[in-house]
Design a protein around this motif. Structure first.
Motif, PDB file in Angstrom:
ATOM      1  N   LEU A  50       0.226   8.148  -6.524  1.00  0.00           N
ATOM      2  CA  LEU A  50      -0.378   9.426  -6.140  1.00  0.00           C
ATOM      3  C   LEU A  50       0.650  10.453  -5.670  1.00  0.00           C
ATOM      4  N   GLY A  51       1.903  10.032  -5.520  1.00  0.00           N
ATOM      5  CA  GLY A  51       2.926  10.955  -5.064  1.00  0.00           C
ATOM      6  C   GLY A  51       2.830  11.298  -3.591  1.00  0.00           C
ATOM      7  N   PHE A  52       2.170  10.436  -2.807  1.00  0.00           N
ATOM      8  CA  PHE A  52       2.052  10.663  -1.370  1.00  0.00           C
ATOM      9  C   PHE A  52       3.411  10.422  -0.705  1.00  0.00           C
ATOM     10  N   ARG A  53       3.527  10.923   0.508  1.00  0.00           N
ATOM     11  CA  ARG A  53       4.723  10.687   1.299  1.00  0.00           C
ATOM     12  C   ARG A  53       4.332   9.905   2.550  1.00  0.00           C
ATOM     13  N   VAL A  54       5.296   9.211   3.097  1.00  0.00           N
ATOM     14  CA  VAL A  54       5.081   8.518   4.360  1.00  0.00           C
ATOM     15  C   VAL A  54       5.328   9.537   5.466  1.00  0.00           C
TER      16      VAL A  54
ATOM     17  N   ALA B 153       0.827  -1.207   0.000  1.00  0.00           N
ATOM     18  CA  ALA B 153       0.000   0.000   0.000  1.00  0.00           C
ATOM     19  C   ALA B 153       0.863   1.259   0.000  1.00  0.00           C
ATOM     20  N   ILE B 154       1.918   1.270   0.810  1.00  0.00           N
ATOM     21  CA  ILE B 154       2.820   2.426   0.823  1.00  0.00           C
ATOM     22  C   ILE B 154       3.375   2.666  -0.580  1.00  0.00           C
ATOM     23  N   ALA B 155       3.846   1.613  -1.219  1.00  0.00           N
ATOM     24  CA  ALA B 155       4.434   1.756  -2.556  1.00  0.00           C
ATOM     25  C   ALA B 155       3.420   2.335  -3.534  1.00  0.00           C
ATOM     26  N   TRP B 156       2.186   1.850  -3.514  1.00  0.00           N
ATOM     27  CA  TRP B 156       1.176   2.341  -4.455  1.00  0.00           C
ATOM     28  C   TRP B 156       0.899   3.817  -4.223  1.00  0.00           C
TER      29      TRP B 156
END
Length: 137
Positions: A29-33, A21-24
């Motif tokens: 979407l260009g999200f960050r952790v 999920a983190i990778a997707w």
């Protein structure tokens, strides 16, 4: 009872696997952790992701625990649009997301509230990519 010091901070999203999920969300979407903290010895983690300049609510990625939660993956809202990703430039983000392989379920459309198109995440949850006409929405 509500006040100016309160806000909705996180929405929990049930996932199969944290790293998948983190990778997707990062790649598509260009999200960050924002946070990824191990909790105890059982493999449970507190994983929060959000847009690069997240000023609003973020997602808590929660690994399914048991059959009932597994059954809800991808269908937490019964097939309705569940999450709303606001943008200040619909065309830019729509094109970038398509180029990264995000699957849109419809062509962009103009509504009274903004320009919008529905897309699915890696598990099938439905999202709106939305450029609101009123930037305060």
């Amino acid at each position: 009872m509500s006040g100016p010091g309160r806000r909705i901070a996180l929405t929990s999203l049930v996932v199969w696997d944290y790293d998948e999920a983190i990778a997707w969300y990062r790649e598509k979407l260009g999200f960050r952790v924002i946070e990824d903290t191990r909790i105890g010895d059982g493999g449970k983690r507190w994983v929060v992701v959000g847009p690069q300049n997240a000023g609003g609510a973020c997602l808590l990625l929660a690994k399914a625990d048991g059959a009932a939660q597994e059954a809800a993956i991808g269908n937490q809202s019964g097939g309705r649009v569940f999450l709303f990703l606001h943008t200040d430039d619909f065309r830019r983000d729509h094109q970038a997301m398509q180029a990264r392989g995000v699957v849109f379920r419809e062509e962009p459309r103009r509504e009274s509230y903004g320009i919008v198109a529905v897309f699915a995440d890696l598990y099938g949850n439905l999202w709106d990519l939305l450029e609101p006409f009123d930037r305060n929405v």
